[in-house]
Design a protein around this motif. Sequence first.
Motif, short mmCIF file in Angstrom:
data_model
loop_
_atom_site.label_atom_id
_atom_site.label_comp_id
_atom_site.label_asym_id
_atom_site.label_seq_id
_atom_site.Cartn_x
_atom_site.Cartn_y
_atom_site.Cartn_z
N LYS A 1 27.76 76.50 26.64
CA LYS A 1 27.09 75.20 26.61
C LYS A 1 27.87 74.19 25.77
O LYS A 1 27.89 73.00 26.07
CB LYS A 1 25.66 75.34 26.12
CG LYS A 1 25.49 75.86 24.71
CD LYS A 1 24.01 75.98 24.35
CE LYS A 1 23.82 76.53 22.93
NZ LYS A 1 22.39 76.68 22.60
N VAL A 2 28.53 74.68 24.71
CA VAL A 2 29.35 73.79 23.87
C VAL A 2 30.61 73.38 24.63
O VAL A 2 31.03 72.21 24.60
CB VAL A 2 29.72 74.47 22.54
CG1 VAL A 2 30.62 73.57 21.71
CG2 VAL A 2 28.47 74.84 21.77
N ARG B 1 29.67 70.74 27.11
CA ARG B 1 29.47 69.44 26.48
C ARG B 1 30.80 68.80 26.09
O ARG B 1 31.01 67.60 26.29
CB ARG B 1 28.58 69.61 25.24
CG ARG B 1 28.17 68.29 24.61
CD ARG B 1 27.04 68.46 23.60
NE ARG B 1 27.45 69.27 22.46
CZ ARG B 1 26.96 70.46 22.15
NH1 ARG B 1 26.02 71.01 22.92
NH2 ARG B 1 27.37 71.13 21.09
N GLU B 2 31.72 69.61 25.56
CA GLU B 2 33.03 69.09 25.14
C GLU B 2 33.81 68.52 26.33
O GLU B 2 34.51 67.51 26.19
CB GLU B 2 33.86 70.22 24.50
CG GLU B 2 33.41 70.63 23.12
CD GLU B 2 33.95 69.72 22.03
OE1 GLU B 2 34.93 69.01 22.28
OE2 GLU B 2 33.36 69.71 20.94
N SER C 1 32.44 67.60 29.30
CA SER C 1 31.58 66.76 30.15
C SER C 1 31.40 67.34 31.55
O SER C 1 31.53 66.65 32.57
CB SER C 1 32.16 65.33 30.25
OG SER C 1 32.25 64.74 28.97
N SER D 1 29.03 70.74 33.72
CA SER D 1 27.83 71.56 33.60
C SER D 1 28.19 72.95 33.10
O SER D 1 29.34 73.41 33.22
CB SER D 1 27.13 71.67 34.96
OG SER D 1 27.89 72.48 35.83
N GLU D 2 27.21 73.63 32.55
CA GLU D 2 27.43 75.00 32.08
C GLU D 2 27.76 75.92 33.25
O GLU D 2 28.57 76.84 33.11
CB GLU D 2 26.19 75.51 31.34
CG GLU D 2 26.42 76.79 30.58
CD GLU D 2 25.27 77.17 29.67
OE1 GLU D 2 25.27 78.31 29.19
OE2 GLU D 2 24.39 76.32 29.43
#
Length: 207
Positions: free
Chosen positions: A163-164, A167-168, A170, A172-173
């Motif tokens: 998940k990180v 986010r890093e 941009s 989806s997981e």
Amino acid sequence: MTASIRILVVDDHILLRQGIAGIVAPEQDMEIVGEAEHGADAIAQFDRLRPDVTLMDLQMPVMDGIEAIALIRARAPDAHIVVLTTYHGDVQAVRALKAGARGYLLKSSLIDEMLTAIRTVHAGRRYIPADVAQDIAMHAAEDSLTPREIDILALVAAGQANKVVARELSVSEQTVKAHLRTIFQKLGVGDRTQAVTTALRRGIIRL
């Protein structure tokens, strides 16, 4: 009397530069004509000295060795550059050779091997140790990782959860998980730990 092989040594560790100078000193057909501590310095020293052979480290501050090799070869297509590195990985070796290096040597090599590499490259031939050449050949037919896959793997190597990573970058997981499945397949591994270990060993990523 035959002119000596004029050598430029590029490494950010002064002790290693001094060690190479000590190895070369007894050789009647070689001399150290200059030293540099990073890639930008190497380019400046190369332009000034025009050495016969340049020994180039890869990981250095300011500018790394691969970028310096490419820029030197762009200025002097006949430059004879031997990589001298602690990293064995086939991917890193291929990058260096594509940038224009004529030789690839590990810092753990025996003294005689370094001297042989210098003379071989100076004579216009390539010098790649048998084990490095074997690793390159072994993986030559494999699909290489894409830049995005390398970015993901580097974040995984830094201990980041999916998940990180998502986010890093941009994304989806689920996209990260899909990329990881492809990475595992390309590297022939079964999990994140094996992927990171293999990528570090082969020089795909660096910590």
